[in-house]
Each structure stands twice: as structure tokens, then as C-alpha cells.
Motif scaffolding. Structure first.
Motif, mmCIF file in Angstrom:
data_model
loop_
_atom_site.group_PDB
_atom_site.id
_atom_site.type_symbol
_atom_site.label_atom_id
_atom_site.label_comp_id
_atom_site.label_asym_id
_atom_site.label_seq_id
_atom_site.Cartn_x
_atom_site.Cartn_y
_atom_site.Cartn_z
ATOM 1 N N MET B 1 0.998 -1.317 -0.012
ATOM 2 C CA MET B 1 0.007 -0.022 -0.083
ATOM 3 C C MET B 1 0.850 1.143 -0.012
ATOM 4 S SD MET B 1 -3.397 0.342 0.429
ATOM 5 C CE MET B 1 -3.775 1.405 1.787
ATOM 6 N N SER B 2 0.836 2.229 -0.966
ATOM 7 C CA SER B 2 1.480 3.221 -0.926
ATOM 8 C C SER B 2 0.939 4.222 0.090
ATOM 9 C CB SER B 2 1.429 4.015 -2.398
ATOM 10 O OG SER B 2 -0.187 4.476 -2.435
ATOM 11 N N SER B 3 1.774 5.060 0.617
ATOM 12 C CA SER B 3 1.484 5.774 1.705
ATOM 13 C C SER B 3 0.697 7.063 1.239
ATOM 14 C CB SER B 3 2.725 6.448 2.710
ATOM 15 O OG SER B 3 3.563 7.161 1.805
ATOM 16 N N THR B 4 -0.291 7.792 1.939
ATOM 17 C CA THR B 4 -0.980 8.697 1.606
ATOM 18 C C THR B 4 -0.476 10.137 2.020
ATOM 19 O OG1 THR B 4 -2.587 8.458 3.179
ATOM 20 C CG2 THR B 4 -3.268 7.483 1.303
ATOM 21 N N SER B 5 -0.678 11.332 1.113
ATOM 22 C CA SER B 5 0.025 12.377 1.575
ATOM 23 C C SER B 5 -0.664 13.022 2.519
ATOM 24 C CB SER B 5 0.056 13.416 0.447
ATOM 25 O OG SER B 5 -1.287 13.696 0.089
ATOM 26 N N GLN B 6 -0.394 14.035 3.331
ATOM 27 C CA GLN B 6 -0.946 14.892 4.401
ATOM 28 C C GLN B 6 -2.265 15.476 3.852
ATOM 29 O OE1 GLN B 6 0.069 14.826 7.641
ATOM 30 N NE2 GLN B 6 -1.833 15.925 7.926
ATOM 31 N N LYS B 7 -1.974 16.040 2.517
ATOM 32 C CA LYS B 7 -3.248 16.701 1.847
ATOM 33 C C LYS B 7 -4.292 15.734 1.755
ATOM 34 C CE LYS B 7 -3.474 19.878 -2.072
ATOM 35 N NZ LYS B 7 -2.895 20.076 -3.463
ATOM 36 N N HIS B 8 -4.175 14.449 1.295
ATOM 37 C CA HIS B 8 -5.001 13.393 1.303
ATOM 38 C C HIS B 8 -5.634 13.357 2.574
ATOM 39 C CE1 HIS B 8 -6.293 9.427 -0.286
ATOM 40 N NE2 HIS B 8 -6.441 9.064 0.920
ATOM 41 N N LYS B 9 -4.976 12.859 3.583
ATOM 42 C CA LYS B 9 -5.510 12.900 4.981
ATOM 43 C C LYS B 9 -6.512 13.923 5.430
ATOM 44 C CE LYS B 9 -1.565 10.103 6.212
ATOM 45 N NZ LYS B 9 -0.282 9.926 6.983
ATOM 46 N N ASP B 10 -5.875 15.167 5.012
ATOM 47 C CA ASP B 10 -6.641 16.109 5.575
ATOM 48 C C ASP B 10 -8.097 16.153 4.814
ATOM 49 O OD1 ASP B 10 -3.773 18.605 5.720
ATOM 50 O OD2 ASP B 10 -4.639 17.054 7.245
ATOM 51 N N PHE B 11 -8.299 15.947 3.717
ATOM 52 C CA PHE B 11 -9.291 16.157 2.751
ATOM 53 C C PHE B 11 -10.293 15.032 3.136
ATOM 54 C CE2 PHE B 11 -11.419 17.979 -0.897
ATOM 55 C CZ PHE B 11 -12.112 16.630 -1.197
ATOM 56 N N VAL B 12 -9.828 13.834 3.443
ATOM 57 C CA VAL B 12 -10.610 12.699 3.609
ATOM 58 C C VAL B 12 -11.023 12.541 5.217
ATOM 59 C CG1 VAL B 12 -10.545 10.085 3.999
ATOM 60 C CG2 VAL B 12 -9.231 11.329 2.009
ATOM 61 N N ALA B 13 -10.395 13.533 5.995
ATOM 62 C CA ALA B 13 -10.691 13.770 7.339
ATOM 63 C C ALA B 13 -12.375 14.116 7.758
ATOM 64 C CB ALA B 13 -9.737 14.134 8.199
ATOM 65 N N GLU B 14 -12.593 15.112 6.775
ATOM 66 C CA GLU B 14 -14.066 15.833 7.085
ATOM 67 C C GLU B 14 -14.814 15.815 5.890
ATOM 68 O OE1 GLU B 14 -13.090 19.368 8.804
ATOM 69 O OE2 GLU B 14 -11.697 19.965 6.957
ATOM 70 N N PRO B 15 -15.932 16.288 5.867
ATOM 71 C CA PRO B 15 -16.751 16.569 4.620
ATOM 72 C C PRO B 15 -16.061 18.062 3.983
ATOM 73 C CG PRO B 15 -18.197 16.280 6.563
ATOM 74 C CD PRO B 15 -16.912 16.198 7.020
#
Lengths: 364, 90
Positions: B1-15
Motif C-alpha cells: 500500500m502506498s502511503s497517502t500524503s498529508q493533503k489526502h489525509k486532511d481532505f478525507v478527514a472531514e466533509p
């Protein structure tokens, strides 16, 4: 390319290429055919002025009709091949065409239309190219896939069907070998219920049989793979017909008969059976599947778990006994003395010859 | 599994709400500008396109490439980001 032709009868791709040839700017991608036709008329009309001027209205009307369906243009335009240009299709026709190729399309709106057109083009190209060049390998692949699905589902009926199809292309020896492996497969269906390991072996042997069949088809060598202990007597005959050099190594003592067939009493020849096979799969020495390894580990733990449970109950009983007796003051005093004793013993253990601590304990 | 970026995590964390299109993983300033020019000024509009394409990876990647010229990595990041957001909130 015909010298004089109504642009309404041309496909959008043709119109585009014609416009490009005359250095005309193309309209946006999502434009309808009428736009192309008009541009075509305007620009190329300058060169063929006399012929088109009177037909303008009719052509635009025809273009409007044709943009709503592709059959019309297909009939009239001899240039269009069997595949209509996806750009000519309506949304509905486009969706149907994609469905024929097994693609379930979502809504075809302005933003998605070009994507689906490109997809259809790719599919048409692939289907054309593959039909001509790769039909044999596709059939083979299908057969291989069928056989592997048979392994998973364990249905000998399908294998028979596949075997019937393969008769046409494979040689007789290979056919018989397929029967062998098919026979072994049917036995495997019974034995699989008893032990998973046999099933694995059978499936592997069957798969290797298929791989070997494919190789032999290309190199025109017959196989010497025998199915494992399942069919001892049958397995020997065929390999011996063809794999003489190898069998000579294995059976140096046997005398060759006049027909060149080696007949020996059967004993499990795991080396020979596995030798052609080992390059693709190597068995661990203990031939233990991961499942059995796990079971052993769990068993090891289980034994100790029983002991732990017993110990737990034992301790629980002691505590319960103590709890029941705790109301008695004498027992309390006993407990206190016990604790002091433990402390004393602890100190004595750690620092031998500490009489001072003993004195302290006694004072308490 | 490739790691996800901080941007990805921030986006997916909330609506996503009214987040701009540049908040999507894989979409930086340049690509974001191009998307805005085409009318995709908010992340939810790109989400709309993603959903209209029935969350199909290939189609969405093609669309992204055609619309803003994203390379394969950027396409993958954006697709993964939206897919995960949909799994969490849709």
C-alpha cells in the motif's frame, strides 16, 4: 476519396479531417455534426461554389436527421466501414454500443460524452485487432481459464467439454494425457473432501498438465508428467512412449522391448513426476501446508491454555476460601503473621544475616 | 500500500464543504487553475464529475488528463482521495 460529395453524408471524423486539410479552425469538441457540415460547406464551398449553393437547405435538413441516428449515414456513405464512428452516434446508440462490449456506461452528458466515445473507439480497435491476430491464443486463454474455474468448482463435466474442444488442436498423446488428468481430477473431487492436501496436489498437477500441454503444443514434445499416486497403472504407459531418455535414467535395469515401451512394476516415482514440474513450484521439505502449521501452533498454545485455566481456578478457590474465612479474627491475625513472615523471608533471602529486620518484624 | 500524503489525509478527514479544488490531493496550483478555468472551481464540482462517471477509475483518470493535463501520479492521487472520501461520507 470521391471528388464531389455532399458533406452531410460524411462522418464527423471525415469532416474534421477535411476541415483540417483546408486549414479551417475546428469547432469545439462537443459540437454537433451540423456545425461541421456548415463549416465544411462555407470553406470548401468556395472551391465548389456552383454545385452546393442550391442544396444548402436540403443538406442542413439531412444533417439534422442524420445526427439523430447513425444508420442513415452508414447506408449512404461508402467510406464508412462496418464500425460507425462513435461521434455520429446518439447518446442511446453510444450506450448500446458500449453495452455490447461489456461496458456499463453511466450518464452520457456533455462532460462524459467524449470520454465514452474514446472508450468505444478503443474497444473497437481492440476487438478488430484481436480477432485477426490473437484468436488462437484467446481461445487457449479461455480454455485455460475454464479449466482453472473447473478446479475451483470441481465440476468434471466442464473438463469433459473442454477436452472435447481440445481434441481438434492437440495430438492424440496429449489428448490421452488430458483424460488422465481429468480422471485424476474426478478422483480429486472425492478425495478433496477427505484431505485438502490431496486436492491441492491434484489441482497443481492438473494445472501443470495444462501448462505442459501448452508448451508441448509449441515445441511439439510429448509430456512425461504423470498424475500423482492417484492413478498408478495408467500413468506409466504414456510417458514411456515418449520420455525414453529420461526413463532410461530412472530405470537402468529394464530391458527395452521391441516396441520400445518400458513396462515396469509401478512404484511411486515422485522424482520423475515432480522433476518437470519443480521449475515452477518447489515443495518445502516437510510438505506441510500453512494450515497445518497454524494448527500445530494453536495446539501448542491450547495445551498451555488448559494448564492456565486450571491454575486460575485453583487460585480462585484459594481466594474464595480466604474470603469466606476472613470474618474470623484469628484468621486475620494468621494472615498478618503470614504477611510478616513473607516480608521477613524476603529480607532474609535478599540480605542474609539481617537480624535487625527480624527484630523489627517481631515488634510489629 | 502506498502511503497517502498529508493533503489526502486532511481532505478525507472531514466533509469537503466549500473547499477549493486545490484542496484535492494531486491538484496543485497549476492544475487547480486549469480546472477553475473550465468551471470546476470547488472540490464538490469535481466530486460531481467523479460521481457522474460512476466512480470509474479509468474514465475519471482520462477526464482529469483531458481537462487539466494531470500526469499519472496526480490522477491516481486525486482518484484515491475522492474515492476514500466517498467511502467515508457518501
Amino acid at each position: 476519396m470521391p471528388f464531389v460529395e455532399d458533406p452531410a453524408h460524411l462522418s464527423i471524423a471525415r469532416l474534421k479531417s477535411d476541415l483540417l486539410a483546408h486549414n479551417v479552425a475546428l469547432p469545439p469538441a462537443a459540437s454537433k455534426k451540423e456545425v461541421y457540415v456548415e463549416l465544411h460547406l462555407k470553406n470548401i464551398d468556395q472551391k465548389n461554389a456552383a454545385e452546393f449553393s442550391s442544396d444548402d437547405e436540403e443538406e442542413t435538413r439531412e444533417a439534422a436527421r442524420e445526427s439523430s441516428g447513425f444508420e442513415h449515414s452508414r447506408d449512404k456513405d461508402p467510406e464508412v466501414t462496418q464500425m460507425p464512428d462513435p461521434s455520429d452516434l446518439t447518446d442511446e446508440y453510444l450506450r448500446e454500443a458500449l453495452l455490447k462490449h461489456g461496458v456499463k456506461a453511466g450518464p452520457i452528458v456533455a462532460s462524459t460524452r467524449t470520454l465514452y466515445e474514446n472508450k468505444l473507439r478503443k474497444l473497437l480497435l481492440h476487438s478488430n485487432g484481436d480477432d485477426e491476430l490473437y484468436s488462437d491464443s484467446e481461445e487457449e486463454q479461455e480454455k485455460r481459464d475454464d479449466i482453472e474455474s473447473v478446479l475451483e468448482e470441481q465440476k468434471p463435466e466442464e473438463a469433459k467439454k473442454i477436452k472435447g474442444e481440445n481434441d481438434k488442436t492437440f495430438s492424440i498423446t496429449q489428448m490421452v494425457q488430458e483424460m488422465e488428468s481429468r480422471g485424476s481430477l474426478s478422483d480429486c473431487t472425492v478425495k478433496e473432501l477427505n484431505s485438502s492436501r490431496v486436492g491441492e496436489h491434484c489441482s497443481r498437477s492438473y494445472r501443470f498438465a495444462m501448462n505442459d500441454l501448452d508448451k508441448s503444443r509449441s515445441t511439439d514434445q510429448s509430456l512425461y508428467h504423470t498424475p500423482k499416486d492417484v492413478h498408478p497403472p495408467r500413468g506409466m504407459k504414456l510417458p514411456q512412449e515418449s520420455g525414453k531418455p529420461i526413463l532410461k535414467d530412472l530405470f537402468p535395469d529394464t530391458k527395452p522391448t521391441t516396441t520400445g515401451i518400458y513396462v515396469t512394476p509401478r512404484r511411486p516415482i515422485k522424482g520423475a513426476a515432480q522433476r518437470p514440474v519443480q521449475y515452477s513450484y518447489s515443495y518445502p521439505d516437510t510438505l506441510v501446508s500453512p494450515v497445518t502449521l497454524e494448527r500445530r501452533e494453536v495446539e501448542r498454545r491450547l495445551v498451555s491454555i488448559h494448564i492456565q485455566i486450571l491454575f486460575f481456578f485453583f487460585v480462585a478457590c484459594i481466594l474464595f476460601y480466604i474470603y469466606v474465612n476472613v470474618q474470623d479474627s484469628t484468621v486475620l491475625a494468621l494472615l498478618d503473621s503470614f504477611s510478616h513472615c513473607f516480608d521477613k523471608e524476603g529480607w532474609a533471602f535478599l540480605q542474609p544475616g539481617t537480624e535487625g529486620t527480624q527484630a523489627v518484624c517481631k515488634q510489629d | 500500500m502506498s502511503s497517502t500524503s498529508q493533503k489526502h489525509k486532511d481532505f478525507v478527514a472531514e466533509p469537503m464543504g466549500e473547499k477549493p479544488v486545490m484542496a484535492l490531493a494531486g491538484i496543485g496550483e497549476v492544475l487547480g487553475k486549469r480546472l477553475e478555468e473550465k468551471g470546476f472551481d470547488k472540490a464538490y464540482v469535481v466530486l460531481g464529475q467523479f460521481l457522474v462517471l460512476k466512480k470509474d477509475e479509468e474514465l475519471f483518470r482520462d477526464w482529469l488528463k483531458d481537462t487539466c493535463g494531470a500526469n499519472a501520479k496526480q490522477q491516481g492521487d486525486c482518484y484515491g482521495c475522492l474515492k476514500e472520501w466517498c467511502d467515508a461520507f457518501l
